[in-house]
Each structure stands twice: as C-alpha cells, then as structure tokens.
Enzyme design. Structure first.
Site, PDB file in Angstrom:
ATOM      1  CE  LYS A  51     -70.347  12.657 -12.072  1.00 58.33           C
ATOM      2  NZ  LYS A  51     -71.087  11.596 -11.392  1.00 58.33           N
ATOM      3  CD  GLN A  95     -74.058   9.774 -12.619  1.00 60.30           C
ATOM      4  OE1 GLN A  95     -72.835   9.878 -12.577  1.00 60.30           O
ATOM      5  NE2 GLN A  95     -74.847  10.615 -11.984  1.00 60.30           N
ATOM      6  CG  ASP A 118     -69.030   8.256  -7.254  1.00 60.42           C
ATOM      7  OD1 ASP A 118     -68.887   9.485  -7.171  1.00 60.42           O
ATOM      8  OD2 ASP A 118     -69.726   7.697  -8.127  1.00 60.42           O
TER       9      ASP A 118
HETATM   10  N1  GUN Z   1     -75.937  10.412  -8.837  1.00 60.30           N
HETATM   11  C1  GUN Z   1     -76.131  11.632  -8.271  1.00 60.30           C
HETATM   12  N2  GUN Z   1     -74.959  12.096  -7.778  1.00 60.30           N
HETATM   13  C2  GUN Z   1     -74.032  11.161  -8.048  1.00 60.30           C
HETATM   14  C3  GUN Z   1     -72.636  11.085  -7.788  1.00 60.30           C
HETATM   15  O1  GUN Z   1     -72.001  11.958  -7.188  1.00 60.30           O
HETATM   16  N3  GUN Z   1     -72.023   9.961  -8.221  1.00 60.30           N
HETATM   17  C4  GUN Z   1     -72.692   8.972  -8.867  1.00 60.30           C
HETATM   18  N4  GUN Z   1     -72.014   7.896  -9.237  1.00 60.30           N
HETATM   19  N5  GUN Z   1     -73.971   9.014  -9.110  1.00 60.30           N
HETATM   20  C5  GUN Z   1     -74.641  10.104  -8.707  1.00 60.30           C
END
Ligand code: GUN
Length: 283
Positions: A51, A95, A118
């Site tokens: 990311k 995350q 998110d």
């Molecule tokens: N853990 C697994 N997928 C995601 C996601 O799309 N965003 C975040 N913040 N954590 C995750």
C-alpha cells in the site's frame, strides 16, 4: 472462458489516480494516507508495504506507523487522534487483524469517518448499506469495478457470496444487493454450501480455504470471483477456487494472483483521492 484481468484494470486506475494527484497538486493539495500496522504478522506487513509503495508511485504522501504488538490501546488511539487532526492526512487505515488485547471496534470508531478510506467505520458501513455515498471497502469495491469493466451487470442475477466478514463478505453482499442482485450469503455454519453455489450465476468467495470451490459446485457458464489468498507450502499463491478445473466450466473467472488483489490497492488509492477532494471542497 474469459479471465477477469484485475492487474490490467488496476494499472489503468492507478494511471488515472496519478493524473488526479497532479491536478490536485496544481491546486496546492497533495493527498496523504496514514497506515497503521500493529505487530509483526508477515502477511499484514507485506500488505502495508504494497500500500505504501502504491502511494509513492501515485504521488500520494504516505506515513506508516509501525508498532510492536505490546502497544496499548491508548497509544494506538493517540496516534489516530493525531492523524485525525493532521491536515496533510486525508486517509487513515489501520491494518487488520489487530492483536487480541486491542478492541478493534474502538479503534475503527476512533477514525474520523471523513478519513476512513477503508470504509470500516460504522458511519460508512451504514451509509453504504443505505445506498448513500460513503467510503466503500476496497476489496468489494474493486470487485464491482472489475464486473463493470467487463460489462457484467449483477441486476437480477443470483449471486452467492461465500464468507461473511466485515471486510469482504458483508460489504460484498451489500454492494451486490444495491446493484439489484439476489444475494445468498454463505458462511461456516451454512448447511449445504453446494446447493447455494450451484444456484449462482455469480460466485464471490473469500474465506482462505484452498480448493473450497470445486468443479461440481459450479453451474455451467457461471462467473467466478475469487477473493481468497492462500500461500501453499511451495510458496505458490492460490485462491479459494480449484482454478484449472473450474475455469473450464465458467464464463468468466478472476485469477489469483492478478485478479481481485491488485484491485484492492487501486481502490484504496481511489478512496484516498476521493477523501482529498471532499476535504478540499469543505475547507
Ligand atoms: N486486512 C485484510 N484486508 C484488509 C483491508 O482491506 N484493510 C485493512 N485495513 N486491513 C485488512
């Protein structure tokens, strides 16, 4: 059978994001994303890395807050508060999963809903369920964009979503329902998964079980969206679908890797740009 090429579409979206960043910069704004990583789960670290790299490539300013899994909830909340107040930050992403001693809901609710790229804050969850504008979680958002690119309209179709997590299954089902599909949501307590998948024109699966969806569970001509990511002992990445066998039966299928995964990153960037624009408009 047609491959739904998420890599190709995500490249196109990321090129477009780059152009949007240049436009925003002409007006004095550089979009910014803060990523919070707690603990040392290798998969989470790899996602956060991807990311951050994608932000850099797109010209988006990004800060990564990496913390040990011994950190207290209060410390995480302090960082979120700081990021909420930081005018250079348009998006905040924590995350998941978080370590067990952390209250995930309290953390997600602490994020300013206007920076919740998110789409996990209950405010945005509610808005999306109500069919209102809000931040859409990146993975299901990416699936919808991929369907759109290949002119697949979910309207009136029977869709089986396998997996009911807050991150993937529930928002996926919501978006498909909003697109007028008839949606079955299956999960670990579903009695006869095959009965549901066999009835589906579109199957969306993301549970992390290798070969969960087999050839005899798919009707001829179905559309298969594989959101699973599993690493085999050999190091190979696979999804939740028995790809080779299922591919010969269906009309469209996403590969793993190169399907939904790259779309998730692209849509996160898209959400960050959206936030930067919204916030500029309000300023
Ligand atoms: N853990 C697994 N997928 C995601 C996601 O799309 N965003 C975040 N913040 N954590 C995750």
């Amino acid at each position: 059978m047609t491959i739904l090429d998420g890599k190709k579409l995500s490249d196109k979206i990321r090129e477009n994001v780059k152009k949007e960043v240049i436009e925003l910069q002409k007006n004095g704004t550089t979009p910014g994303l803060a990523v919070v990583l707690v603990g040392n789960d290798p998969a989470s670290a790899a996602y956060v890395n991807m990311k951050s790299k994608a932000c850099k490539e797109a010209g988006i300013y990004s800060i990564a807050h990496e913390m040990p899994d011994t950190i207290s909830q209060e410390n995480i909340l302090e960082i979120i508060k700081m990021m909420n107040q930081n005018q250079n930050i348009d998006g905040i992403l924590v995350q998941l999963p978080l370590p067990k001693h952390i209250d995930t809901t309290a953390i997600l609710e602490a994020i300013d809903p206007n920076k919740d790229v998110d789409g996990f804050h209950p405010y945005n969850v509610g808005r999306v369920v109500a069919g209102l504008d809000g931040f859409i979680p990146a993975t299901p958002y990416g699936v919808m964009e991929l369907l759109k690119e290949y002119e697949i309209d979910p309207k009136g179709k029977n869709v089986c979503v396998v997996g009911a997590s807050n991150i993937v299954g529930k928002p996926m089902a919501t978006l498909l329902l909003n697109a007028n599909a008839t949606v079955d949501i299956c999960h670990i307590y579903t009695k006869d998964l095959k009965a549901h998948t066999l009835n589906a024109d579109i199957i969306c699966v993301g549970v992390g079980v290798v070969n969960l969806i087999k050839e005899d569970m798919v009707k001829d001509g179905a559309i298969i969206i594989d959101i699973g990511i599993n690493r085999l002992e050999s190091g190979k990445l696979v999804g939740d679908v028995d790809f080779e066998k299922v591919a010969s039966k269906c009309s469209y299928i996403t590969p793993v890797p190169g399907g939904v995964g790259p779309m998730t990153i692209a849509m996160l960037l898209e959400n960050t740009i959206k936030s930067a624009k919204n916030r500029k408009q309000k300023a």
